[in-house]
Design an enzyme around this catalytic site. Structure first.
Site, PDB file in Angstrom:
ATOM      1  N   CYS A  22      54.791  14.780   6.038  1.00 43.58           N
ATOM      2  CA  CYS A  22      54.906  15.177   7.453  1.00 43.58           C
ATOM      3  C   CYS A  22      54.157  16.488   7.695  1.00 43.58           C
ATOM      4  CB  CYS A  22      56.371  15.358   7.841  1.00 43.58           C
ATOM      5  SG  CYS A  22      57.369  13.866   7.725  1.00 43.58           S
ATOM      6  N   CYS A  42      59.926  17.035   4.387  1.00 44.20           N
ATOM      7  CA  CYS A  42      58.944  15.943   4.200  1.00 44.20           C
ATOM      8  C   CYS A  42      57.536  16.502   3.996  1.00 44.20           C
ATOM      9  CB  CYS A  42      58.981  15.017   5.413  1.00 44.20           C
ATOM     10  SG  CYS A  42      57.708  13.747   5.426  1.00 44.20           S
TER      11      CYS A  42
END
Length: 298
Positions: A37, A34
């Site tokens: 993230c 991600c």
């Protein structure tokens, strides 16, 4: 439930639920793949470190490795960031993507919850020693006050009340530059607290109110010409520098009574600084405020 799931639940209880009984736990749901993230991660790390003393704990949950935990929180996209207190979800922090936004949300949450961080706990523990330092300083034992506040500063160098007391003790010792340096060690958010403002006022007042060699001469000058506000103002400064706050207040109030706008209200400004240095809750200050109000509103 599989052995792996039981282990995940136990780890969650240990690492999240138990700490949340006394702290605010930030849950960061993320994954290696991600990108957002990875961008948000360092921001969360920094904010959590900055707020550690306020009782904030960061726990990262890898959704690929802890699928059951992620499913329990109905995580559908990442990054997802939640705040938990006493085992309950109290806020969704996911919309906060900058340090400023995250801190603003945390400040709002912390104001509403009974969370006592390490800094607050330390302050509570040393409060009697701070009170002792203040009593000693008020009694005029500057050397002992410096010793007490110096030891407290080693224990709690980011405590505004400790460093404010240390700075005021240094002012009393005539060490104005050292007093400013002591306050400069505090984090930016502490500089707005009342004990720091009180110490800053003490420094400013000490720089303004220089000792006067011939107080008797100034008294005679003022007695001969009660409207010589410049001389009376200098006399008030000399009395203040000598520790005679009653005499200083009397003369400043006299200037205000005779000409409240003299020198753009300099007498009132200096009197208010003196109030702040002494402490706005002090009985002496309350008495002088009543005298000031009687002059201003009659």
């Amino acid at each position: 439930m599989s052995a792996a799931d039981r282990e995940a639940v136990e780890a969650f209880r240990r690492d999240v639920v138990e700490p949340s009984m006394t702290s605010l736990v930030i849950l960061d749901f993320w994954a290696e793949w991600c990108g957002p993230c990875k961008a948000l991660g360092p921001i969360l790390d920094k904010v959590a470190a900055d707020y550690a003393d306020k009782g904030v704990v960061l726990v990262k949950i890898n959704v690929d490795e802890q699928k059951m935990i992620a499913s329990q929180f109905r995580v559908q996209s990442i990054p997802t960031v939640y705040a938990l207190f006493q085992g309950q979800l109290v806020a969704d922090l996911t919309p906060a993507r900058t340090e400023g936004q995250l801190k603003q949300m945390l400040d709002q949450i912390l104001r509403q919850l009974p969370i006592q961080g390490a800094a607050a706990k330390m302050h509570e523990d040393i409060a009697p020693l701070i009170a002792m330092g203040e009593e000693v300083l008020e009694a005029g034992d500057i050397e002992r006050a410096l010793s007490i506040f110096g030891q407290l500063a080693e224990m709690a160098p980011e405590d505004a009340e400790v460093m404010g007391g240390m700075a005021r003790a240094l002012v009393q010792a005539g060490e104005l530059d050292e007093a400013e340096a002591a306050l400069a060690t505090l984090p930016a958010d502490k500089m707005k607290e009342a004990p720091v403002a009180r110490a800053q006022a003490a420094i400013a007042l000490a720089r303004e109110a220089q000792p006067v060699d011939d107080l008797g001469g100034l008294r005679a000058q003022v007695a001969a010409n009660p409207d010589d506000h410049e001389a009376r103002f200098e006399l008030a400064g000399g009395l203040m520098a000598g520790g005679d706050r009653d005499g200083a207040a009397d003369n400043l109030l006299e200037i205000i009574a005779r000409d409240r706008e003299w020198n753009e209200g300099a007498a009132r400004q200096r009197l208010l600084k003196l109030f702040e240095v002494v402490g706005l809750e002090d009985q002496w200050v309350r008495d002088q405020r009543r005298r000031l109000s009687a002059i201003l509103f009659t």
